[in-house]
Design a protein around this motif. Sequence first.
Motif, PDB file in Angstrom:
ATOM      1  N   GLU A 337     -22.211   5.523  97.267  1.00 15.36           N
ATOM      2  CA  GLU A 337     -21.723   6.809  97.770  1.00 15.36           C
ATOM      3  C   GLU A 337     -20.224   6.975  97.503  1.00 15.36           C
ATOM      4  OE1 GLU A 337     -22.725   7.120 101.892  1.00 15.36           O
ATOM      5  OE2 GLU A 337     -24.883   6.986 101.529  1.00 15.36           O
ATOM      6  N   ALA A 338     -19.493   5.854  97.563  1.00 13.89           N
ATOM      7  CA  ALA A 338     -18.049   5.904  97.315  1.00 13.89           C
ATOM      8  C   ALA A 338     -17.718   5.949  95.830  1.00 13.89           C
ATOM      9  CB  ALA A 338     -17.370   4.698  97.965  1.00 13.89           C
ATOM     10  N   GLY A 339     -18.736   5.833  94.977  1.00 12.76           N
ATOM     11  CA  GLY A 339     -18.504   5.849  93.538  1.00 12.76           C
ATOM     12  C   GLY A 339     -17.814   4.608  93.020  1.00 12.76           C
ATOM     13  N   GLU A 340     -17.951   3.486  93.759  1.00  8.38           N
ATOM     14  CA  GLU A 340     -17.239   2.256  93.396  1.00  8.38           C
ATOM     15  C   GLU A 340     -18.133   1.187  92.792  1.00  8.38           C
ATOM     16  OE1 GLU A 340     -13.185   1.614  95.735  1.00  8.38           O
ATOM     17  OE2 GLU A 340     -14.931   0.780  96.786  1.00  8.38           O
ATOM     18  N   THR A 341     -19.414   1.457  92.655  1.00  9.37           N
ATOM     19  CA  THR A 341     -20.339   0.414  92.223  1.00  9.37           C
ATOM     20  C   THR A 341     -19.913  -0.208  90.896  1.00  9.37           C
ATOM     21  OG1 THR A 341     -22.180   1.475  93.377  1.00  9.37           O
ATOM     22  CG2 THR A 341     -22.727  -0.114  91.640  1.00  9.37           C
ATOM     23  N   HIS A 342     -19.623   0.635  89.923  1.00  6.64           N
ATOM     24  CA  HIS A 342     -19.291   0.114  88.594  1.00  6.64           C
ATOM     25  C   HIS A 342     -18.005  -0.709  88.642  1.00  6.64           C
ATOM     26  CE1 HIS A 342     -19.495   0.074  84.206  1.00  6.64           C
ATOM     27  NE2 HIS A 342     -18.191   0.303  84.198  1.00  6.64           N
ATOM     28  N   ARG A 343     -16.978  -0.197  89.335  1.00 10.64           N
ATOM     29  CA  ARG A 343     -15.705  -0.900  89.388  1.00 10.64           C
ATOM     30  C   ARG A 343     -15.830  -2.256  90.066  1.00 10.64           C
ATOM     31  NH1 ARG A 343     -11.427  -2.011  92.607  1.00 10.64           N
ATOM     32  NH2 ARG A 343     -12.461  -1.155  94.448  1.00 10.64           N
ATOM     33  N   VAL A 344     -16.537  -2.303  91.194  1.00 12.31           N
ATOM     34  CA  VAL A 344     -16.641  -3.560  91.937  1.00 12.31           C
ATOM     35  C   VAL A 344     -17.528  -4.551  91.198  1.00 12.31           C
ATOM     36  CG1 VAL A 344     -17.332  -4.617  94.122  1.00 12.31           C
ATOM     37  CG2 VAL A 344     -16.171  -2.401  94.123  1.00 12.31           C
ATOM     38  N   ARG A 345     -18.590  -4.077  90.589  1.00 14.47           N
ATOM     39  CA  ARG A 345     -19.433  -5.002  89.807  1.00 14.47           C
ATOM     40  C   ARG A 345     -18.663  -5.547  88.610  1.00 14.47           C
ATOM     41  NH1 ARG A 345     -24.231  -5.932  91.604  1.00 14.47           N
ATOM     42  NH2 ARG A 345     -25.438  -4.392  92.798  1.00 14.47           N
ATOM     43  N   ASP A 346     -17.782  -4.750  88.048  1.00 17.83           N
ATOM     44  CA  ASP A 346     -16.942  -5.257  86.959  1.00 17.83           C
ATOM     45  C   ASP A 346     -16.015  -6.356  87.456  1.00 17.83           C
ATOM     46  OD1 ASP A 346     -18.035  -3.788  84.957  1.00 17.83           O
ATOM     47  OD2 ASP A 346     -16.431  -2.303  84.835  1.00 17.83           O
ATOM     48  N   ARG A 347     -15.464  -6.183  88.659  1.00 17.58           N
ATOM     49  CA  ARG A 347     -14.600  -7.226  89.219  1.00 17.58           C
ATOM     50  C   ARG A 347     -15.416  -8.479  89.535  1.00 17.58           C
ATOM     51  NH1 ARG A 347      -9.494  -5.168  90.865  1.00 17.58           N
ATOM     52  NH2 ARG A 347      -9.179  -6.908  92.301  1.00 17.58           N
ATOM     53  N   HIS A 348     -16.654  -8.285  89.975  1.00 20.27           N
ATOM     54  CA  HIS A 348     -17.563  -9.413  90.225  1.00 20.27           C
ATOM     55  C   HIS A 348     -17.834 -10.163  88.922  1.00 20.27           C
ATOM     56  CE1 HIS A 348     -21.656 -11.194  90.743  1.00 20.27           C
ATOM     57  NE2 HIS A 348     -21.238 -11.448  91.972  1.00 20.27           N
ATOM     58  N   ARG A 349     -18.075  -9.407  87.859  1.00 22.50           N
ATOM     59  CA  ARG A 349     -18.289 -10.033  86.547  1.00 22.50           C
ATOM     60  C   ARG A 349     -17.047 -10.783  86.098  1.00 22.50           C
ATOM     61  NH1 ARG A 349     -19.832  -6.897  81.679  1.00 22.50           N
ATOM     62  NH2 ARG A 349     -18.518  -5.214  82.461  1.00 22.50           N
ATOM     63  N   GLU A 350     -15.891 -10.155  86.281  1.00 21.48           N
ATOM     64  CA  GLU A 350     -14.648 -10.773  85.825  1.00 21.48           C
ATOM     65  C   GLU A 350     -14.359 -12.056  86.592  1.00 21.48           C
ATOM     66  OE1 GLU A 350     -11.073 -11.500  83.766  1.00 21.48           O
ATOM     67  OE2 GLU A 350     -12.910 -10.392  83.311  1.00 21.48           O
ATOM     68  N   TYR A 351     -14.623 -12.076  87.884  1.00 24.37           N
ATOM     69  CA  TYR A 351     -14.400 -13.293  88.666  1.00 24.37           C
ATOM     70  C   TYR A 351     -15.251 -14.430  88.122  1.00 24.37           C
ATOM     71  CZ  TYR A 351     -14.583 -16.742  92.368  1.00 24.37           C
ATOM     72  OH  TYR A 351     -14.545 -17.933  93.061  1.00 24.37           O
ATOM     73  N   HIS A 352     -16.507 -14.160  87.859  1.00 21.91           N
ATOM     74  CA  HIS A 352     -17.397 -15.227  87.398  1.00 21.91           C
ATOM     75  C   HIS A 352     -17.161 -15.556  85.929  1.00 21.91           C
ATOM     76  CE1 HIS A 352     -19.381 -14.079  91.201  1.00 21.91           C
ATOM     77  NE2 HIS A 352     -19.577 -15.372  91.262  1.00 21.91           N
ATOM     78  N   ARG A 353     -16.655 -14.596  85.170  1.00 23.47           N
ATOM     79  CA  ARG A 353     -16.255 -14.916  83.792  1.00 23.47           C
ATOM     80  C   ARG A 353     -15.106 -15.927  83.823  1.00 23.47           C
ATOM     81  NH1 ARG A 353     -12.634 -14.153  80.046  1.00 23.47           N
ATOM     82  NH2 ARG A 353     -11.256 -13.056  81.489  1.00 23.47           N
ATOM     83  N   ARG A 354     -14.135 -15.724  84.704  1.00 25.97           N
ATOM     84  CA  ARG A 354     -13.011 -16.649  84.821  1.00 25.97           C
ATOM     85  C   ARG A 354     -13.464 -18.002  85.364  1.00 25.97           C
ATOM     86  NH1 ARG A 354      -7.935 -13.098  87.302  1.00 25.97           N
ATOM     87  NH2 ARG A 354      -8.017 -11.388  85.774  1.00 25.97           N
ATOM     88  N   LEU A 355     -14.385 -17.980  86.318  1.00 28.37           N
ATOM     89  CA  LEU A 355     -14.918 -19.232  86.865  1.00 28.37           C
ATOM     90  C   LEU A 355     -15.519 -20.090  85.755  1.00 28.37           C
ATOM     91  CD1 LEU A 355     -15.905 -20.960  89.409  1.00 28.37           C
ATOM     92  CD2 LEU A 355     -18.024 -19.647  89.216  1.00 28.37           C
TER      93      LEU A 355
END
Length: 779
Positions: A337-355
């Motif tokens: 609803e906040a329109g943040e799904t794509h942005r937050v999932r990208d940050r989730h991907r980036e965190y695990h990419r760095r891990l």
Amino acid sequence: MSVQGNLPQDIAVFVGRSDELTKGIQLLRQVRLLTLTGPGGVGKTRLALRIAAQLQMRDGAWMIDLGAMHDPQACTPDRLYAYLAMGLGIRRHKAAGLDALLDHLHDRRMLVLLDNCEHVLPAVRVGVAALLLATPHVRVLTTSRQALAIDGEHTIVVPPLSQEDAVGLFGAYARAAGAEDVALADRQAVAELCQRLDGLPLSIRLAASRVRTLSPRQLLLRFAADRFRLLSDAAGIGGDHNAERHGALERVVGWSYELCTDSEQRMWARASVFVRTFGLGAAEMVCSGSGIAAADVLDILTGLVAKSVIAVDASADPPQYFLLDTLRDYGLRKLAEAGETHRVRDRHREYHRRLLSHAASAWFGAGGLDAMESVYQDLPDVLAAIDESIRQGDPPTAREMLRNLVRSQAPFFWGFLDQCDRRLRHVLELSAAPADAADAADLSATHAALAWIATVQGHHSAAQALLTTARETERQWHLGSTGPVLFAAGANEAFGTGSSRAIPLLAAARKAYSDQDTVGDRHMATLLWAFATAVAGNPADAVVASAECLRNTYEAEADWASTWALWASATAALAGGDYSRAIEFCTRSLRLQHDMGDQWGQTWSLELHAAIIAAQLSRADKPVEEAKRAAWLLGAARTLRQRMGVTLAGLPPLAEQHARAKAAIAAMLDETAMNAAIVAGARGHTHAVRVALGKTTVRRPSASADGLTHREHEVARLVAAGLTSREIGAQLRISPRTVDAHVLNIRMKLDLPRGRAAIAAWVVGEAGHQSPVTPPGAG
């Protein structure tokens, strides 16, 4: 309480349910499949955990949360089997399908608890039916909003709490949240509020967390004001009583959301992208930004924990946070609803990419085991991030993450190469032709990573085909020979043929890996270079190469890497006929692997140990006994290989080593005696490390075949049950100091590493062997 399994420690408030608990335990003692049904928030999971903990099956209880299967549409039975294999701790390098589950479970008497089945019911129906048909002693307990509807299923509908129990639970949660007794004095308001909350434990928990700031009467008035809308919402769902309860839960969850601060609401929604548990560092990376400063994340999480929105496992190091499924689902809706799904999932991907990027180099160093464990603990979220990259049409990121997952060595140590294999194949199928030289190098490296997996699984031809594609890509884009392709090609020659062609390829790979980020890759090339030199018939060069490999691991303080360097050194010493050095290296490797719990490494070190014993039978003082011991170890190693899903046929140098060992044994034993020893080793493989290390079993009238006295067995079982020395002493009527002495004796006799967990693990391994086999040559 069972002494093995993975049930989480249930220390939260539990009120009522005595009838359902008793009925559930009694039913599961008689039937094979029990499903707890009911609406969300009614307490199915908590009740299931209590039933599982009290059932007391010989091989324990294992809980697997199917709510973490984030893509229900893709949940085929085969994917479910692979997920269950991970949840059961099955370490396997080939595809973990139904056969792997059946092999693991066929002789076990255990309970499998499948939580949150409703969104993957088609696959669960097929999978559970197959398990029940083929595993006569396994029982299955499931929780679902609807029954599985398969043969043999019994169900218990979990009702809301009674009025008395609901009031009791409300008071317990309110006090846990810091409310004073005076705030709960209005018992009429509490009772009416619990009635309005429909006796749903989750609703009660959320409401009770607010009593520090709102009295029960104020909570009641707020809730009553929304009752008309609540009933309208429920009627829209379907109008029945369960629908009304679902609407009540939805409204309470929404009401809890509205009572959170803006920052808490954002954190709740953003944290919902985590599939499982997450740490503070992950939350700071994924949930910060756009209204939340990273420095404020801990305080916001603390506030959500106080409001019972986010739960925390403080016993973990570091502490881990998680959301219940109902609250996660609500958070994901709010995120959309906040329109943040794509942005937050990208940050989730980036965190695990760095891990994964960090783990790909950090595994070769002092924190190597920690790096591999961090990948394994986050594996559901790691795989979700990779799958999200594929879903978003971003194959390059998925390829990078998958290569680093393989490079981290975690799939080898923890045994989930099949997960990497399947996703690598999928992402390569989706990848377009390279657009530039960088993309071409990325693609060729990904083909090489898949070729490396195929090699260690014994698929020489498949690896060659993948390498052909990788090399053709390099040729078309004038890339020269890159490190990943050189390494995979050298590995395929070393393990697939044993020819000297592997040596220059691996030497070139070592040179190609020249920067700090590829220090672990360089070590792997050095390790295989030493192995290839040994199997190609250059023992003198192999000794030099393996010595360099071992020295590098010591300088890097890379304990796990050193176990394989010792294995390579033992292989080189065996090739050169230096049997005393070979045994010394192999023994040191086995001890370390045993202490680390490295099942994959132990499998090959046991095989090598048997080969070294067999090679020197002609000079042994007791050649017949030593031949039996070598055959026994070959049998044990065979069972371990089978459980890992690997055969020797596709690894010719190792298969030839095995054949030479059997031939040497056959020169000392007749076929019947040799086969009997192999079968005995296969059955008694849990003792294999002690046998390889030369530990003897002394038989005394008062001791069992493993050397423990009756009292030591009692102490071991109570240690495994989680009792302290004081509690054990009180039960056995001996002093705590005497208990500690018994614990030390148990460790010494069984050659166990430090810590009571090692004794518990040994008790688990002995569970099915009332009369342990004394291995030939061990007594």
